[in-house]
Design a protein around this motif. Structure first.
Motif, PDB file in Angstrom:
ATOM      1  N   MET A  82       0.840  -1.170   0.000  1.00 23.59           N
ATOM      2  CA  MET A  82       0.000   0.000   0.000  1.00 23.59           C
ATOM      3  C   MET A  82       0.890   1.240   0.000  1.00 23.59           C
ATOM      4  N   ALA A  83       0.690   2.089  -0.959  1.00 25.11           N
ATOM      5  CA  ALA A  83       1.511   3.289  -1.095  1.00 25.11           C
ATOM      6  C   ALA A  83       0.910   4.433  -0.277  1.00 25.11           C
ATOM      7  N   VAL A  84       1.793   5.197   0.312  1.00 26.25           N
ATOM      8  CA  VAL A  84       1.353   6.377   1.054  1.00 26.25           C
ATOM      9  C   VAL A  84       1.424   7.567   0.103  1.00 26.25           C
ATOM     10  N   ARG A  85       0.362   8.332   0.061  1.00 31.10           N
ATOM     11  CA  ARG A  85       0.315   9.471  -0.841  1.00 31.10           C
ATOM     12  C   ARG A  85       0.070  10.741  -0.019  1.00 31.10           C
ATOM     13  N   SER A  86       0.823  11.776  -0.307  1.00 31.38           N
ATOM     14  CA  SER A  86       0.644  13.050   0.374  1.00 31.38           C
ATOM     15  C   SER A  86       0.219  14.113  -0.619  1.00 31.38           C
ATOM     16  N   VAL A  87      -0.640  14.991  -0.150  1.00 34.25           N
ATOM     17  CA  VAL A  87      -1.071  16.114  -0.968  1.00 34.25           C
ATOM     18  C   VAL A  87      -0.690  17.384  -0.215  1.00 34.25           C
ATOM     19  N   PHE A  88       0.037  18.262  -0.886  1.00 32.14           N
ATOM     20  CA  PHE A  88       0.438  19.529  -0.278  1.00 32.14           C
ATOM     21  C   PHE A  88      -0.336  20.654  -0.942  1.00 32.14           C
ATOM     22  N   ARG A  89      -0.846  21.544  -0.142  1.00 34.61           N
ATOM     23  CA  ARG A  89      -1.522  22.716  -0.669  1.00 34.61           C
ATOM     24  C   ARG A  89      -0.911  23.927   0.005  1.00 34.61           C
ATOM     25  N   PHE A  90      -0.379  24.812  -0.797  1.00 36.47           N
ATOM     26  CA  PHE A  90       0.259  26.003  -0.272  1.00 36.47           C
ATOM     27  C   PHE A  90      -0.679  27.193  -0.441  1.00 36.47           C
ATOM     28  N   VAL A  91      -0.822  27.968   0.605  1.00 39.82           N
ATOM     29  CA  VAL A  91      -1.669  29.158   0.535  1.00 39.82           C
ATOM     30  C   VAL A  91      -0.856  30.365   0.988  1.00 39.82           C
ATOM     31  N   ASN A  92      -1.233  31.512   0.485  1.00 43.57           N
ATOM     32  CA  ASN A  92      -0.588  32.749   0.881  1.00 43.57           C
ATOM     33  C   ASN A  92      -1.318  33.348   2.078  1.00 43.57           C
ATOM     34  N   TRP A  93      -0.557  33.981   2.943  1.00 40.48           N
ATOM     35  CA  TRP A  93      -1.108  34.635   4.131  1.00 40.48           C
ATOM     36  C   TRP A  93      -0.726  36.103   4.097  1.00 40.48           C
ATOM     37  N   VAL A  94      -1.537  36.913   4.758  1.00 39.41           N
ATOM     38  CA  VAL A  94      -1.262  38.337   4.875  1.00 39.41           C
ATOM     39  C   VAL A  94      -1.599  38.768   6.308  1.00 39.41           C
ATOM     40  N   LEU A  95      -0.832  39.720   6.834  1.00 36.41           N
ATOM     41  CA  LEU A  95      -1.136  40.291   8.149  1.00 36.41           C
ATOM     42  C   LEU A  95      -1.943  41.560   7.955  1.00 36.41           C
ATOM     43  N   LEU A  96      -3.074  41.648   8.655  1.00 36.46           N
ATOM     44  CA  LEU A  96      -3.939  42.823   8.580  1.00 36.46           C
ATOM     45  C   LEU A  96      -4.134  43.393   9.976  1.00 36.46           C
ATOM     46  N   LEU A  97      -4.172  44.708  10.076  1.00 35.74           N
ATOM     47  CA  LEU A  97      -4.442  45.370  11.340  1.00 35.74           C
ATOM     48  C   LEU A  97      -5.825  44.957  11.819  1.00 35.74           C
ATOM     49  N   ASP A  98      -5.921  44.482  13.053  1.00 37.51           N
ATOM     50  CA  ASP A  98      -7.195  44.030  13.610  1.00 37.51           C
ATOM     51  C   ASP A  98      -7.772  45.141  14.485  1.00 37.51           C
ATOM     52  N   THR A  99      -8.820  45.772  14.007  1.00 30.97           N
ATOM     53  CA  THR A  99      -9.432  46.869  14.758  1.00 30.97           C
ATOM     54  C   THR A  99     -10.638  46.408  15.565  1.00 30.97           C
ATOM     55  N   SER A 100     -10.927  45.112  15.564  1.00 28.09           N
ATOM     56  CA  SER A 100     -12.090  44.614  16.294  1.00 28.09           C
ATOM     57  C   SER A 100     -11.806  44.448  17.788  1.00 28.09           C
ATOM     58  N   GLY A 101     -10.556  44.365  18.154  1.00 27.34           N
ATOM     59  CA  GLY A 101     -10.201  44.186  19.562  1.00 27.34           C
ATOM     60  C   GLY A 101      -9.904  45.508  20.253  1.00 27.34           C
ATOM     61  N   SER A 102      -8.909  45.503  21.099  1.00 30.49           N
ATOM     62  CA  SER A 102      -8.555  46.724  21.815  1.00 30.49           C
ATOM     63  C   SER A 102      -7.885  47.717  20.870  1.00 30.49           C
ATOM     64  N   PRO A 103      -8.028  49.011  21.158  1.00 31.35           N
ATOM     65  CA  PRO A 103      -7.387  50.023  20.309  1.00 31.35           C
ATOM     66  C   PRO A 103      -5.876  50.009  20.507  1.00 31.35           C
ATOM     67  N   PRO A 104      -5.130  50.701  19.641  1.00 35.65           N
ATOM     68  CA  PRO A 104      -3.679  50.784  19.810  1.00 35.65           C
ATOM     69  C   PRO A 104      -3.319  51.376  21.175  1.00 35.65           C
ATOM     70  N   ILE A 105      -2.173  50.978  21.695  1.00 36.15           N
ATOM     71  CA  ILE A 105      -1.668  51.484  22.975  1.00 36.15           C
ATOM     72  C   ILE A 105      -0.402  52.276  22.687  1.00 36.15           C
ATOM     73  N   PHE A 106      -0.295  53.474  23.262  1.00 36.73           N
ATOM     74  CA  PHE A 106       0.848  54.363  23.065  1.00 36.73           C
ATOM     75  C   PHE A 106       1.615  54.515  24.370  1.00 36.73           C
ATOM     76  N   GLU A 107       2.940  54.625  24.248  1.00 38.84           N
ATOM     77  CA  GLU A 107       3.814  54.845  25.408  1.00 38.84           C
ATOM     78  C   GLU A 107       5.096  55.494  24.896  1.00 38.84           C
ATOM     79  N   LEU A 108       5.696  56.349  25.697  1.00 41.87           N
ATOM     80  CA  LEU A 108       6.983  56.946  25.357  1.00 41.87           C
ATOM     81  C   LEU A 108       7.981  56.622  26.456  1.00 41.87           C
ATOM     82  N   GLU A 109       9.218  56.336  26.048  1.00 41.67           N
ATOM     83  CA  GLU A 109      10.283  55.955  26.980  1.00 41.67           C
ATOM     84  C   GLU A 109      11.479  56.867  26.762  1.00 41.67           C
ATOM     85  N   CYS A 110      12.024  57.386  27.858  1.00 43.33           N
ATOM     86  CA  CYS A 110      13.196  58.257  27.788  1.00 43.33           C
ATOM     87  C   CYS A 110      14.429  57.423  27.440  1.00 43.33           C
TER      88      CYS A 110
END
Length: 81
Positions: A1-29
């Motif tokens: 019995m032969a083992v067969r593999s199928v590979f499927r490659f998909v592209n991903w993208v990072l998107l800013l998620d505005t559904s959660g908490s808003p951006p957090i700002f801080e300044l450091e000396c």
């Protein structure tokens, strides 16, 4: 019995998620390492930095901006047959 593999490659993208908490700002000396309180608006950290500069003479600050991103496939997976 032969083992067969199928590979499927998909592209991903990072998107800013505005559904959660808003951006957090801080300044450091850069000179002494002290930092402002974290805030959802940049006004508070900016005011802190100006006051800190006036009291200490320190002039360089590092901006810390935290936002959420979501990884999303750029194509829809086909339904299984």
């Amino acid at each position: 019995m032969a083992v067969r593999s199928v590979f499927r490659f998909v592209n991903w993208v990072l998107l800013l998620d505005t559904s959660g908490s808003p951006p957090i700002f801080e300044l450091e000396c850069i000179s002494c390492g002290t930092s402002s309180e974290a805030s959802e608006a940049p006004d508070g950290p900016q005011e802190w930095a100006l006051k800190h500069a006036g009291r200490s003479g320190h002039e360089m600050f590092r901006a810390v901006h935290t936002s959420s991103f979501r990884a999303t496939r750029t194509e829809v997976r086909p339904s299984p047959p």
